[in-house]
Structure formats: C-alpha cells, structure tokens
Motif scaffolding. Structure first.
Motif, short mmCIF file in Angstrom:
data_model
loop_
_atom_site.label_atom_id
_atom_site.label_comp_id
_atom_site.label_asym_id
_atom_site.label_seq_id
_atom_site.Cartn_x
_atom_site.Cartn_y
_atom_site.Cartn_z
N SER A 105 0.86 -1.17 0.00
CA SER A 105 0.00 0.00 0.00
C SER A 105 0.90 1.23 0.00
O SER A 105 1.98 1.22 0.61
N SER A 106 0.47 2.29 -0.65
CA SER A 106 1.30 3.50 -0.69
C SER A 106 1.52 4.06 0.71
O SER A 106 2.52 4.75 0.96
N THR A 107 0.63 3.76 1.65
CA THR A 107 0.81 4.25 3.02
C THR A 107 1.91 3.49 3.75
O THR A 107 2.37 3.94 4.80
N ASN A 108 2.34 2.35 3.20
CA ASN A 108 3.42 1.57 3.82
C ASN A 108 4.78 1.84 3.20
O ASN A 108 5.77 1.26 3.62
N VAL A 109 4.84 2.69 2.18
CA VAL A 109 6.11 3.01 1.55
C VAL A 109 6.69 4.22 2.27
O VAL A 109 5.99 5.19 2.54
N GLN A 110 7.97 4.14 2.58
CA GLN A 110 8.65 5.22 3.30
C GLN A 110 9.79 5.77 2.44
O GLN A 110 10.49 5.01 1.79
N GLN A 111 9.94 7.09 2.47
CA GLN A 111 11.08 7.68 1.75
C GLN A 111 12.33 7.43 2.59
O GLN A 111 12.36 7.70 3.79
N LEU A 112 13.34 6.87 1.95
CA LEU A 112 14.60 6.59 2.62
C LEU A 112 15.40 7.88 2.76
O LEU A 112 15.39 8.73 1.86
N ASP A 113 16.10 8.02 3.89
CA ASP A 113 16.89 9.23 4.11
C ASP A 113 17.94 9.42 3.01
O ASP A 113 18.21 10.54 2.60
N ASP A 114 18.52 8.33 2.57
CA ASP A 114 19.57 8.41 1.54
C ASP A 114 19.07 7.90 0.19
O ASP A 114 19.81 7.31 -0.57
N HIS A 115 17.79 8.16 -0.11
CA HIS A 115 17.19 7.57 -1.32
C HIS A 115 17.90 7.98 -2.60
O HIS A 115 17.87 7.25 -3.58
N LEU A 116 18.57 9.12 -2.60
CA LEU A 116 19.29 9.53 -3.81
C LEU A 116 20.57 8.72 -4.01
O LEU A 116 21.15 8.74 -5.09
N LEU A 117 21.00 8.02 -2.99
CA LEU A 117 22.22 7.21 -3.08
C LEU A 117 21.92 5.73 -3.30
O LEU A 117 22.82 4.93 -3.48
N CYS A 118 20.65 5.36 -3.26
CA CYS A 118 20.26 3.96 -3.41
C CYS A 118 20.19 3.58 -4.88
O CYS A 118 19.65 4.32 -5.70
N ALA B 159 -1.07 5.78 -10.57
CA ALA B 159 -2.26 4.96 -10.29
C ALA B 159 -2.22 4.34 -8.90
O ALA B 159 -3.26 4.19 -8.25
N LEU B 160 -1.05 3.98 -8.43
CA LEU B 160 -0.93 3.35 -7.12
C LEU B 160 -0.59 4.32 -6.00
O LEU B 160 -0.38 3.89 -4.87
N GLY B 161 -0.50 5.61 -6.30
CA GLY B 161 -0.18 6.60 -5.28
C GLY B 161 1.26 6.56 -4.85
O GLY B 161 1.61 6.98 -3.74
N TYR B 162 2.13 6.07 -5.73
CA TYR B 162 3.55 5.93 -5.42
C TYR B 162 4.39 7.12 -5.91
O TYR B 162 5.61 7.08 -5.82
N CYS B 163 3.78 8.16 -6.45
CA CYS B 163 4.54 9.25 -7.07
C CYS B 163 5.67 9.83 -6.21
O CYS B 163 6.72 10.15 -6.74
N PRO B 164 5.49 9.98 -4.90
CA PRO B 164 6.58 10.58 -4.12
C PRO B 164 7.78 9.65 -3.92
O PRO B 164 8.79 10.08 -3.37
N PHE B 165 7.67 8.40 -4.35
CA PHE B 165 8.67 7.40 -3.99
C PHE B 165 9.47 6.90 -5.19
O PHE B 165 9.00 6.91 -6.32
#
Length: 124
Positions: free
Chosen positions: A36-49, A102-108
């Motif tokens: 679920s999009s509510t269970n996805v978390q932005q990682l602190d270092d997401h630009l390095l992943c 569609a899945l509400g994942y745009c911020p991730f």
C-alpha cells in the motif's frame, strides 16, 4: 489513495500491471504483493540507493513492460506511432509514471517501493 487491488483495476485501462512482484524472474515461485502507498517510506539516503539489474527486470516484468504499454496521443504526436519492439526511453518513463500515479507511489522511488514490498537486498 486507492487500495492496491482497486488501483490495479483502474490502471488496467492503460497498463495491465501484474498483481504481484516475482522475485527472480517471470518463472520464479517467490512473489511479493504490491505494498500500500501508506506503507512506503522515503529513505533518508534515497538519492544514493541503486537497484540491481535483477530487481529492475523483476520490477519491469511486474508492471508488464513493454507488453501492456500503449502510447498516449501526446506521445504519438511527439514520437510517432508505437512500433512494438522499438519502444524508446520516453515510452518507459511514461509507463512507469502511469503506474506510480495509479498506485499513489509518485513521491517514492522504485527502490523505496521494492523495499516496502520486502524485495530481498533492497537498500542494504
């Protein structure tokens, strides 16, 4: 946001996403549900992943790329009619964007989505 099954039903009109992520290729028995999009978390270092080639292949298979891709009217005006087997980077970007929206994942990022799904080795 929509529930994952409801969102998958909605995007069936444009892209036919698979209901699970297969780990290890299309013939693998190991599957993970879309989070679920509510269970996805932005990682602190997401630009390095980064993402492995295998994880990218599994993700693209799960969003049914390129089999279910159809060029929008604006993409046809910009890039011409779609010729199967000759998809371009803009096509892939459009397909991923439609899926994320569609899945509400745009911020991730894809890495963050795969991590929330429990994909092995992500963000380690």
């Amino acid at each position: 946001p929509l529930t994952v099954p409801a969102a998958l039903a909605c995007i069936g009109m444009r892209i036919q996403t698979k209901s699970v992520i297969r780990v290890g290729g299309p013939n693998s028995e190991q599957t993970l549900p879309w989070p679920s999009s509510t269970n996805v978390q932005q990682l602190d270092d997401h630009l390095l992943c980064g993402i492995t080639v295998d994880a990218a292949d599994d993700f693209l298979d799960a969003i049914n790329w390129p089999a279910s891709y159809e060029r929008s009217e604006s993409s046809v005006r910009r890039n011409g009619p779609l010729i199967r087997g000759q998809e371009i980077g803009y096509d892939l970007a459009d397909h991923i964007e439609a899926f994320l929206d569609a899945l509400g994942y745009c911020p991730f990022s894809i890495v963050e989505i795969l991590q929330a799904a429990g994909y092995p080795g992500v963000a380690e």
